[in-house]
Design a protein around this motif. Structure first.
Motif, PDB file in Angstrom:
ATOM      1  N   UNK A  32       0.757  -1.261   0.043  1.00  0.00           N
ATOM      2  CA  UNK A  32      -0.040  -0.032   0.009  1.00  0.00           C
ATOM      3  C   UNK A  32       0.788   1.149  -0.058  1.00  0.00           C
ATOM      4  N   UNK A  33       0.328   2.373  -0.425  1.00  0.00           N
ATOM      5  CA  UNK A  33       1.072   3.653  -0.588  1.00  0.00           C
ATOM      6  C   UNK A  33       0.541   4.579   0.285  1.00  0.00           C
ATOM      7  N   UNK A  34       1.438   5.360   1.326  1.00  0.00           N
ATOM      8  CA  UNK A  34       0.995   6.430   1.973  1.00  0.00           C
ATOM      9  C   UNK A  34       0.959   7.745   1.197  1.00  0.00           C
ATOM     10  N   UNK A  46      -3.161   8.872   5.537  1.00  0.00           N
ATOM     11  CA  UNK A  46      -3.956   8.604   4.314  1.00  0.00           C
ATOM     12  C   UNK A  46      -3.116   7.847   3.310  1.00  0.00           C
ATOM     13  N   UNK A  47      -3.712   7.021   2.645  1.00  0.00           N
ATOM     14  CA  UNK A  47      -2.991   6.326   1.509  1.00  0.00           C
ATOM     15  C   UNK A  47      -4.073   5.534   0.439  1.00  0.00           C
ATOM     16  N   UNK A  48      -3.313   4.871  -0.604  1.00  0.00           N
ATOM     17  CA  UNK A  48      -3.965   3.898  -1.254  1.00  0.00           C
ATOM     18  C   UNK A  48      -3.642   2.642  -1.143  1.00  0.00           C
ATOM     19  N   UNK A  49      -4.700   1.661  -1.385  1.00  0.00           N
ATOM     20  CA  UNK A  49      -4.579   0.230  -1.492  1.00  0.00           C
ATOM     21  C   UNK A  49      -5.754  -0.307  -2.436  1.00  0.00           C
ATOM     22  N   UNK A  50      -5.726  -1.459  -2.422  1.00  0.00           N
ATOM     23  CA  UNK A  50      -6.605  -2.351  -3.234  1.00  0.00           C
ATOM     24  C   UNK A  50      -7.986  -2.408  -2.606  1.00  0.00           C
ATOM     25  N   UNK A  51      -9.256  -1.960  -3.081  1.00  0.00           N
ATOM     26  CA  UNK A  51     -10.462  -2.103  -2.179  1.00  0.00           C
ATOM     27  C   UNK A  51     -10.372  -3.114  -1.379  1.00  0.00           C
ATOM     28  N   UNK A  52     -11.173  -3.112  -0.449  1.00  0.00           N
ATOM     29  CA  UNK A  52     -11.338  -4.011   0.734  1.00  0.00           C
ATOM     30  C   UNK A  52     -10.009  -4.687   1.250  1.00  0.00           C
ATOM     31  N   UNK A  53      -8.822  -3.929   1.049  1.00  0.00           N
ATOM     32  CA  UNK A  53      -7.615  -4.251   1.843  1.00  0.00           C
ATOM     33  C   UNK A  53      -7.865  -3.992   3.348  1.00  0.00           C
ATOM     34  N   UNK A  54      -7.057  -4.638   4.282  1.00  0.00           N
ATOM     35  CA  UNK A  54      -6.672  -4.264   5.653  1.00  0.00           C
ATOM     36  C   UNK A  54      -5.358  -4.059   5.711  1.00  0.00           C
ATOM     37  N   UNK A  55      -4.991  -2.631   6.126  1.00  0.00           N
ATOM     38  CA  UNK A  55      -3.826  -2.238   6.380  1.00  0.00           C
ATOM     39  C   UNK A  55      -3.605  -1.977   7.678  1.00  0.00           C
ATOM     40  N   UNK A  56      -2.560  -2.582   8.546  1.00  0.00           N
ATOM     41  CA  UNK A  56      -2.132  -2.545   9.603  1.00  0.00           C
ATOM     42  C   UNK A  56      -0.867  -1.214   9.798  1.00  0.00           C
ATOM     43  N   UNK A  57      -1.199  -0.545  10.498  1.00  0.00           N
ATOM     44  CA  UNK A  57       0.141   0.586  10.804  1.00  0.00           C
ATOM     45  C   UNK A  57       0.627   0.154  12.266  1.00  0.00           C
ATOM     46  N   UNK A  58       2.052   0.094  12.190  1.00  0.00           N
ATOM     47  CA  UNK A  58       2.550  -0.225  13.350  1.00  0.00           C
ATOM     48  C   UNK A  58       3.649   0.840  13.546  1.00  0.00           C
TER      49      UNK A  58
END
Length: 62
Positions: A32-34, A46-58
């Motif tokens: 994913x891209x911030x 904010x960022x972009x990812x493929x729809x329905x993605x789950x992105x965890x930020x650590x």
């Protein structure tokens, strides 16, 4: 090697010599891209990812 963007993968479960394959899935976006800067103590990113993605930020690597 790992998953590659636009590549496919399939899962196989095996038990007692029997196996079952999952459907084949395509990797649409590797990372994913911030689109905003990650700022300390901020609660917004904010960022972009493929729809329905789950992105965890650590923070600090997890």
């Amino acid at each position: 090697m790992g998953l590659q963007e636009n590549g496919t993968f399939q899962v196989r479960a095996t038990s007692n010599g029997n196996y079952n394959d999952s459907d084949r899935y395509m990797v649409l976006q590797e990372i994913p891209a911030l689109t905003t800067e990650a700022i300390a103590n901020s609660t917004y990113i904010s960022g972009t990812a493929v729809g329905q993605s789950v992105v965890d930020i650590w923070e600090n690597g997890g």
